[in-house]
Scaffold this motif. Structure first.
Motif, PDB file in Angstrom:
ATOM      1  N   VAL A 216     -14.824   1.664-103.875  1.00  0.00           N
ATOM      2  CA  VAL A 216     -13.501   1.509-104.486  1.00  0.00           C
ATOM      3  C   VAL A 216     -13.562   1.218-105.980  1.00  0.00           C
ATOM      4  O   VAL A 216     -12.542   1.290-106.665  1.00  0.00           O
ATOM      5  CB  VAL A 216     -12.655   0.423-103.773  1.00  0.00           C
ATOM      6  CG1 VAL A 216     -12.426   0.782-102.330  1.00  0.00           C
ATOM      7  CG2 VAL A 216     -13.271  -0.952-103.911  1.00  0.00           C
ATOM      8  N   SER A 217     -14.731   0.921-106.481  1.00  0.00           N
ATOM      9  CA  SER A 217     -14.863   0.612-107.900  1.00  0.00           C
ATOM     10  C   SER A 217     -14.658   1.865-108.751  1.00  0.00           C
ATOM     11  O   SER A 217     -15.121   2.949-108.412  1.00  0.00           O
ATOM     12  CB  SER A 217     -16.248   0.023-108.174  1.00  0.00           C
ATOM     13  OG  SER A 217     -16.403  -0.197-109.552  1.00  0.00           O
ATOM     14  N   GLN A 218     -13.973   1.706-109.877  1.00  0.00           N
ATOM     15  CA  GLN A 218     -13.716   2.808-110.793  1.00  0.00           C
ATOM     16  C   GLN A 218     -14.934   3.150-111.660  1.00  0.00           C
ATOM     17  O   GLN A 218     -15.032   4.222-112.212  1.00  0.00           O
ATOM     18  CB  GLN A 218     -12.531   2.463-111.712  1.00  0.00           C
ATOM     19  CG  GLN A 218     -11.243   2.222-110.967  1.00  0.00           C
ATOM     20  CD  GLN A 218     -10.711   3.493-110.333  1.00  0.00           C
ATOM     21  OE1 GLN A 218     -10.800   4.565-110.906  1.00  0.00           O
ATOM     22  NE2 GLN A 218     -10.163   3.369-109.131  1.00  0.00           N
ATOM     23  N   GLU A 219     -15.857   2.196-111.783  1.00  0.00           N
ATOM     24  CA  GLU A 219     -17.059   2.383-112.594  1.00  0.00           C
ATOM     25  C   GLU A 219     -18.203   1.621-111.939  1.00  0.00           C
ATOM     26  O   GLU A 219     -17.975   0.817-111.037  1.00  0.00           O
ATOM     27  CB  GLU A 219     -16.824   1.900-114.026  1.00  0.00           C
ATOM     28  CG  GLU A 219     -16.343   0.475-114.125  1.00  0.00           C
ATOM     29  CD  GLU A 219     -15.897   0.129-115.532  1.00  0.00           C
ATOM     30  OE1 GLU A 219     -16.404  -0.892-116.039  1.00  0.00           O
ATOM     31  OE2 GLU A 219     -15.080   0.846-116.109  1.00  0.00           O
TER      32      GLU A 219
END
Length: 144
Positions: A123-126
């Motif tokens: 779920v992390s964007q980066e």
């Protein structure tokens, strides 16, 4: 600095590194200066077996050094646990197979914990800094 510490009579050092020439030149090339796994003290018959495993790892890795590193580390761990042959018979052909092997070999008690780490990564964007996983680990441990 390490060499200065090593000269002290009340200090013993254990240094780990890649076997780069610069380190071997500074710290020694002899086997006495290195720690090696006792299982490598093998008979001539076993040496042929180890050569076969080495060739199999190289063939399967197809130049992927991460796979070589992970498989060798697992083999060494298996040697320590007395179950090296179980992995040597099924050296994975790629990282996907190796990661599947690793996940399948986890104790089921850790499945929920591992699932949370994977969910966090998904779920992390980066990319998540390593320290964040440590904080997550602390938070997860406090709930149990």
């Amino acid at each position: 600095m390490l060499q200065e510490l090593a000269r002290l009579s009340n200090v013993k050092l254990c240094v780990s590194s890649r076997p780069w020439n610069v380190f071997e030149d500074a710290l020694g090339q002899t086997l006495d200066a290195k720690i090696k796994h006792p299982a490598f003290e093998a008979s001539e018959h076993d040496k042929g077996h180890y050569k076969h495993i080495t060739a199999k790892i190289i063939e399967r890795a197809q130049g992927v050094s991460l796979l070589v590193f992970l498989v060798v580390r697992s083999l060494l761990e298996g040697m320590s646990n007395g179950d090296m042959l179980s992995l040597s018979r099924r050296i994975p052909a790629d990282l996907r197979q190796f990661f599947r092997y690793m996940l399948d070999s986890l104790d089921p008690i850790h499945n929920q914990h591992v699932a949370h780490f994977f969910l966090l990564a998904l779920v992390s964007q980066e990319p998540i800094p390593l320290m964040m996983y440590s904080f997550f680990e602390d938070e997860f441990s406090n709930k149990w």
